[in-house]
Design a protein around this motif. Structure first.
Motif, PDB file in Angstrom:
ATOM      1  N   PRO A   3       0.850  -1.199   0.000  1.00 19.66           N
ATOM      2  CA  PRO A   3       0.000   0.000   0.000  1.00 19.66           C
ATOM      3  C   PRO A   3       0.884   1.248   0.000  1.00 19.66           C
ATOM      4  O   PRO A   3       1.665   1.477   0.915  1.00 19.66           O
ATOM      5  CB  PRO A   3      -0.783  -0.124   1.315  1.00 19.66           C
ATOM      6  N   ALA A   4       0.777   2.062  -1.048  1.00 16.31           N
ATOM      7  CA  ALA A   4       1.633   3.230  -1.187  1.00 16.31           C
ATOM      8  C   ALA A   4       0.790   4.492  -1.279  1.00 16.31           C
ATOM      9  O   ALA A   4      -0.386   4.457  -1.657  1.00 16.31           O
ATOM     10  CB  ALA A   4       2.516   3.091  -2.424  1.00 16.31           C
ATOM     11  N   HIS A   5       1.380   5.630  -0.927  1.00 12.59           N
ATOM     12  CA  HIS A   5       0.743   6.933  -1.036  1.00 12.59           C
ATOM     13  C   HIS A   5       1.668   7.863  -1.814  1.00 12.59           C
ATOM     14  O   HIS A   5       2.891   7.760  -1.717  1.00 12.59           O
ATOM     15  CB  HIS A   5       0.467   7.517   0.350  1.00 12.59           C
ATOM     16  N   SER A   6       1.086   8.778  -2.569  1.00 11.74           N
ATOM     17  CA  SER A   6       1.872   9.717  -3.367  1.00 11.74           C
ATOM     18  C   SER A   6       1.819  11.101  -2.750  1.00 11.74           C
ATOM     19  O   SER A   6       0.772  11.535  -2.241  1.00 11.74           O
ATOM     20  CB  SER A   6       1.353   9.770  -4.807  1.00 11.74           C
ATOM     21  N   PHE A   7       2.952  11.788  -2.810  1.00 12.16           N
ATOM     22  CA  PHE A   7       3.071  13.135  -2.248  1.00 12.16           C
ATOM     23  C   PHE A   7       3.865  14.020  -3.202  1.00 12.16           C
ATOM     24  O   PHE A   7       4.737  13.539  -3.936  1.00 12.16           O
ATOM     25  CB  PHE A   7       3.777  13.103  -0.891  1.00 12.16           C
ATOM     26  N   GLN A   8       3.576  15.310  -3.166  1.00  7.74           N
ATOM     27  CA  GLN A   8       4.373  16.281  -3.903  1.00  7.74           C
ATOM     28  C   GLN A   8       5.586  16.671  -3.048  1.00  7.74           C
ATOM     29  O   GLN A   8       5.433  17.088  -1.909  1.00  7.74           O
ATOM     30  CB  GLN A   8       3.546  17.529  -4.225  1.00  7.74           C
ATOM     31  N   THR A   9       6.772  16.516  -3.603  1.00  6.16           N
ATOM     32  CA  THR A   9       8.013  16.830  -2.897  1.00  6.16           C
ATOM     33  C   THR A   9       8.881  17.722  -3.774  1.00  6.16           C
ATOM     34  O   THR A   9       8.554  18.014  -4.920  1.00  6.16           O
ATOM     35  CB  THR A   9       8.803  15.548  -2.560  1.00  6.16           C
ATOM     36  N   VAL A  10      10.017  18.134  -3.225  1.00  2.00           N
ATOM     37  CA  VAL A  10      10.957  18.931  -4.014  1.00  2.00           C
ATOM     38  C   VAL A  10      11.520  18.125  -5.182  1.00  2.00           C
ATOM     39  O   VAL A  10      12.090  18.699  -6.111  1.00  2.00           O
ATOM     40  CB  VAL A  10      12.118  19.435  -3.142  1.00  2.00           C
ATOM     41  N   ARG A  11      11.364  16.804  -5.149  1.00  2.00           N
ATOM     42  CA  ARG A  11      11.808  15.962  -6.246  1.00  2.00           C
ATOM     43  C   ARG A  11      10.644  15.540  -7.148  1.00  2.00           C
ATOM     44  O   ARG A  11      10.725  14.556  -7.858  1.00  2.00           O
ATOM     45  CB  ARG A  11      12.506  14.709  -5.697  1.00  2.00           C
ATOM     46  N   THR A  31       0.684   7.515   6.042  1.00  2.00           N
ATOM     47  CA  THR A  31      -0.728   7.809   5.812  1.00  2.00           C
ATOM     48  C   THR A  31      -0.771   9.081   4.971  1.00  2.00           C
ATOM     49  O   THR A  31       0.255   9.750   4.801  1.00  2.00           O
ATOM     50  CB  THR A  31      -1.485   8.053   7.134  1.00  2.00           C
ATOM     51  N   PRO A  32      -1.930   9.454   4.453  1.00  2.00           N
ATOM     52  CA  PRO A  32      -1.979  10.691   3.667  1.00  2.00           C
ATOM     53  C   PRO A  32      -1.564  11.935   4.448  1.00  2.00           C
ATOM     54  O   PRO A  32      -1.151  12.923   3.854  1.00  2.00           O
ATOM     55  CB  PRO A  32      -3.454  10.775   3.247  1.00  2.00           C
ATOM     56  N   GLU A  33      -1.655  11.888   5.775  1.00  2.63           N
ATOM     57  CA  GLU A  33      -1.332  13.055   6.588  1.00  2.63           C
ATOM     58  C   GLU A  33      -0.022  12.920   7.359  1.00  2.63           C
ATOM     59  O   GLU A  33       0.427  13.883   7.992  1.00  2.63           O
ATOM     60  CB  GLU A  33      -2.448  13.336   7.615  1.00  2.63           C
ATOM     61  N   ARG A  34       0.635  11.730   7.299  1.00  5.91           N
ATOM     62  CA  ARG A  34       1.786  11.542   8.182  1.00  5.91           C
ATOM     63  C   ARG A  34       2.788  10.560   7.577  1.00  5.91           C
ATOM     64  O   ARG A  34       2.400   9.534   7.003  1.00  5.91           O
ATOM     65  CB  ARG A  34       1.329  10.978   9.543  1.00  5.91           C
TER      66      ARG A  34
END
Length: 974
Positions: free
Chosen positions: A589-597, A631-634
């Motif tokens: 189970p993976a979550h995607s986030f916007q990062t500097v990369r 998690t989406p928030e942490r």
């Protein structure tokens, strides 16, 4: 009549604008932006009536530097392009709001400043919104006006955060894009404020009518207004003229040319001229103005050939470092006591490491250690730290980067910090050093000159003992530096050269060859064993490097030279590992986030690395860790040092995948297994090859695309290409205009053949000024240094020629012997006894031996001069003297053992005489004898050897009667 004029501009990300450049214009100052571009308006400082910087209460310490504030504000509007892997501006990004406000001529300077401060507090409210505001009042051509530069993001202890939307009621949105609108009626607000202020303070003035002019946000009516149109055109012309003037100002060009290097060449001058837009005679005139500027100093090598230029400011900065270091180096303090010495003696150090620990823990205030990669530098310094702490010293560990600071903390330093932070705290009075403080600086070769001079002056003021440890053949500072090498040349250093990191003998030897710059030998060793994998393309090299991670004893760390390739390797390795886990039946189970990369998909068990320090979160730049919860928030991550950190990815986005990195990430690290992709022939130089090729303990593989380097010879040639950074300008001779000898060009440029001593002028007893009546072409204190370097290089050339004859079993020519004598006399004329000292250093000091055999030109001369100066310290300092005597005894005993023939009696007698003298010297000096006992144990001197028995003998008479060796049974004759 007071004006109600207000102009409001948005400083947009990209679009040819620069918040740092604008801040330099406002402050009438010189500043460097985040890309390294230089802006200088200091020549207009007389127009500045007042200025300052308003910061939120919880702003970070670094925010006191206005230039740094705007560089960080610019970085906050950048993101990593997912497709190219390169940094780019965020679409629609806005860095700052710039306000230009007309001030009343009727008011005094003090009234204008008070009025502006009240207006900012009442209308801008920076404390409420948490924004940074730089302000300035200009008075040029009887036109007083104010500039306000206001950050669009709030500033806190963590740096720039979210947009300060509350400050901008017309904050607009368009899809996912947010930007500041400009319907805030600033002209009306300023007019109302002025009227109230005039009435309150009894100022006789009225406010005339005028429209607000919001740059790039004109209404149709405003665009039809001739006055507005004229102002807009005038402003555009002024901006264009200022930009062009900056590239046509010799002083500003010189600042840019020397921002990252101590010297510049004709090629770099031409590159700068390309930005001026000038052609023909105008371009030639600008070039002449740059190279002929009053601040410019021409430089020449030992042969008198012109090689480039530097500036008086750079030269003065370097000389200041040399001068302060000389004063510190002349201070003789108290060496460690018996208890601390016992701590060193009991440590499991190898002889080379023990000698380095003994050197840094003696009485001198300044000590330097050269620690080549994998030689145990950290362990050696850690042992010395424990010895100092055992004697009650406070030991501080400093480094140029957060990554190295984190390693210092792991190694046991109770107080560890970056140089920038510690020196800032020291200068603000928030910490202090004293004579019971020892400052150990790791990776000291990465220190830029501005930091180096501050560090040395701080040590001088406080009486602190300063230990610099580094490796000048690895990566150095991004800004102008190179002085670590010069300090080594003048003060000497203990060198750790024997590699212990690699478990395979051939790889340890290759690491030593990398350190010596022997790229062919090192890479050939790997190539012969199939450790260099030749691929058709860069894509294939990347694929094979990632595929190889699934074989062997486990995956290793992947290196490349560019951020673009690092990101490609990170994503490819993450994909390989996920596929492996999924093949084993694991759900991910993976979550995607916007990062500097860019956008990053992350799951439990995957590796990450951090790109920005956040002290509140407990995160430092270049740290790595493993995700334990998401998690989406942490995100929860266990760092490699064992600490657990957690954060909201929406608040902290300075992270990315952690399977790959550049060589800069690896410097100072030790890793089990590594692999590298040769991705850029320009970025892969000798420093990169050395650092990347020496990080591993167990295994290293290099994947090379043939499209970049088709064979080993080409690969080595690319890696060994000359570096553009030649180090400190002090390595070269400063000459007056017209005194350098240009290189011959074409068959017409023929000159008489030069002797090896041409250009070596030894005006003994007379200065150049006395002998010629002319002023010296460089400071008089430079003359002995330059002359000694020239004389030493002449001697080294003859010595090398004779060495080649011996290597070929050829007789040494009389002319060569004569030349060596003349060269020695030339050295002694500059520095009496220099020849004897150099010969001693060549006999007993490996660093000097390697310099003579492996270096050339100015670099060789500098190392040999350091060897000469080291010999003077050997005579003066008990620890060094004891170490030398131990080496001499071992050498003499070995010589004696080889002199067994009846026809060698005279030679044996000479050896016996020298040993007799040493025995007398040792027994007459209890301190020297005690030091020699300690060192002889570290060097593995057998108790039944001659030296071992001399040290055990209770009296001088018993000492001089000891047999030499085990075979001959000879006694000293006196």
């Amino acid at each position: 009549m007071a004006s109600r004029f207000v102009r409001v501009e948005i400083v947009k990300a990209g679009a040819g604008s620069s918040a740092t450049g604008l801040s330099a214009y406002i402050a009438r100052d010189a500043r460097l932006d985040q890309s390294g571009e230089r802006f200088n308006f200091a020549h207009r400082a007389d127009e500045l009536e007042a200025g300052g910087l308003l910061l939120p209460k919880d702003a970070p310490e670094w925010a006191g530097d206005a230039a740094l504030v705007w560089r960080e504000a610019e970085r906050a509007e950048q993101t990593l392009d997912r497709q190219t892997g390169e940094w780019r501006w965020k679409k629609g990004g806005q860095i700052a709001k710039h306000m230009t406000i007309a001030l009343p001529r009727e008011a005094t300077a003090a009234q204008r400043q008070a009025m502006l401060m009240k207006f900012v507090k009442q209308e801008i409210q920076p404390q409420r919104h948490g924004v940074a505001v730089e302000w300035a009042i200009h008075r040029d051509d009887n036109n007083p006006h104010a500039h306000l530069l206001i950050s669009t993001r709030s500033l806190s202890g963590d740096g720039f955060g979210k947009k300060a939307r509350g400050m901008n009621p017309d904050f607009a949105s368009k899809g996912a894009r947010h930007f500041i609108g400009e319907a805030e009626n600033w002209d009306q607000r300023w007019a109302a404020f002025q009227s109230a202020y005039f009435q309150e303070h009894g100022i006789t003035a009225t406010v005339r009518e005028r429209r607000v002019v919001a740059e790039a946000h004109y209404t149709r009516g405003q665009m039809r207004d001739a006055q507005v149109t004229a102002e807009r055109e005038a402003l555009a012309q002024e901006n264009a003229a200022a930009e062009l003037a900056r590239w046509r100002d010799p002083a500003q060009i010189l600042e840019q040319l020397t921002a990252q290097r101590a010297m510049f060449t004709a090629r770099e001058v031409r590159q700068a001229l390309n930005k001026s837009g000038l052609e023909g005679e105008a371009r030639e005139a600008l070039e002449a103005a740059i190279t002929g500027h009053a601040e410019v100093i021409a430089l020449a090598n030992g042969k008198g050939e012109a090689i480039g230029w530097t500036t008086r400011q750079v030269r003065a900065e370097e000389q200041a470092i040399i001068d302060v270091a000389e004063r510190i180096g002349a201070v003789a303090g108290r060496p460690l006591g018996q208890g601390a010495r016992a701590c060193l003696d009991a440590a499991p150090l190898l002889p080379e490491q023990h000698a380095a620990a003994a050197r840094v823990s003696d009485g001198r205030q300044l000590a330097i250690v050269i620690g080549r990669a994998g030689t145990g530098k950290s362990f050696t310094l850690g042992t010395a730290r424990q010895a100092f702490e055992a004697e009650g010293y406070r030991v501080i560990g400093l480094a140029p980067t957060n990554a190295v600071v984190a390693d210092l903390r792991k190694d046991g330093y109770g107080h560890a910090a970056t140089l920038h932070r510690e020196l800032g705290q020291l200068e603000r009075g928030k910490t202090s050093w004293d004579a019971k403080t020892v400052v150990m600086v790791d990776e000291a070769a990465m220190i830029d000159n501005a930091i180096m001079v501050r560090l040395l002056r701080a040590a001088e003021r406080s009486g602190t003992k300063l230990i610099l440890a580094g490796d000048d053949r690895q990566f150095q500072s991004v800004s102008r530096g190179g002085m670590f090498t010069e300090l080594v040349a003048r003060h000497g250093a203990a060198e750790l050269a024997t590699v212990h990191r690699q478990t395979q003998a051939y790889q340890a030897r290759a690491s030593e060859e990398f350190a010596r710059g022997e790229m062919l030998a090192a890479l050939k060793a790997y190539d012969q064993r199939g450790q260099i994998v030749w691929c058709d393309s860069l894509a294939e090299a990347r694929a094979q490097a990632v595929a190889a991670q699934s074989a062997g004893e486990g995956p290793g760390f992947l290196y490349a030279s560019t951020n673009k390739e690092v990101e490609a390797l990170n994503r490819a390795e993450q994909g390989r590992r996920r596929a492996q886990r999924e093949a084993a039946g694991e759900l991910i189970p993976a979550h995607s986030f916007q990062t500097v990369r860019g956008e990053v998909s992350i799951a439990v068990g995957e590796r990450v690395q951090f790109y920005a320090t956040d002290r509140k979160l407990g995160i430092a730049t270049s740290e790595f860790g493993t995700v334990t919860a998401v998690t989406p928030e942490r995100l929860e991550i266990v760092k490699d040092d064992g600490a657990t950190v957690s954060f909201d990815p929406a608040s902290y986005d300075k992270w990315g995948l952690g399977y790959s990195g550049t060589g800069y990430k690896g410097q100072g690290k030790t890793q089990p297994r590594t692999a590298a992709v040769y991705d850029n022939s320009y970025a892969w130089d000798s420093r990169a090859a050395y650092v990347i090729g020496t990080r591993h303990r167990e295994d290293y593989r290099l994947f090379v695309p043939k499209e970049l380097a088709p064979d080993l010879a080409t690969l080595v040639g690319q890696i060994e290409k000359p570096r553009e950074d030649r180090g400190a300008s002090l390595r070269f001779v400063a000459v007056a205009a017209g005194q350098t000898q240009d290189r011959a060009v074409g068959p017409q440029a023929v000159r008489p053949k030069r002797s090896m001593f041409d250009g070596l002028k030894l005006n003994a007893g007379r200065s150049r000024q006395e002998s010629s009546g002319a002023a010296p072409s460089r400071p008089e204190r430079d003359q002995p240094v330059v002359l000694l370097h020239e004389a030493v290089e002449c001697y080294a050339r003859v010595w090398s020629d004779i060495g080649l004859m011996r290597a070929e079993n050829l007789p040494i020519l009389d002319s060569q012997r004569r030349a060596l004598r003349e060269a020695g006399a030339a050295m002694d004329a500059v520095r009496p006894g220099a020849t004897q000292d150099l010969r001693a250093a060549l006999t007993y000091e490996p660093t000097t031996q390697r310099a003579m055999n492996g270096l050339q030109g100015g670099e060789r001369a500098a190392q040999l001069v350091a060897g000469i100066k080291h010999e003077e310290r050997v005579r003066q300092e008990p620890t060094l003297k004891a170490a030398r005597l131990v080496k001499m005894c071992s050498r003499l005993e070995a010589q004696h053992a080889g002199l067994g023939g009846w026809d060698q009696a005279a030679a044996r007698g000479e050896v016996e005489r020298q040993l007799h003298d040493i025995a007398g010297m040792v027994k007459r000096d209890p301190q020297l004898e005690a030091l020699m006992r300690t060192l002889s144990k570290a060097e593995g001197i057998a108790p039944n050897s001659w030296l071992g028995r001399v040290l055990q003998a209770p009296t001088l008479e018993r000492a001089v009667r000891q047999n030499i060796g085990q075979d001959h049974g000879l006694r000293l004759s006196r």
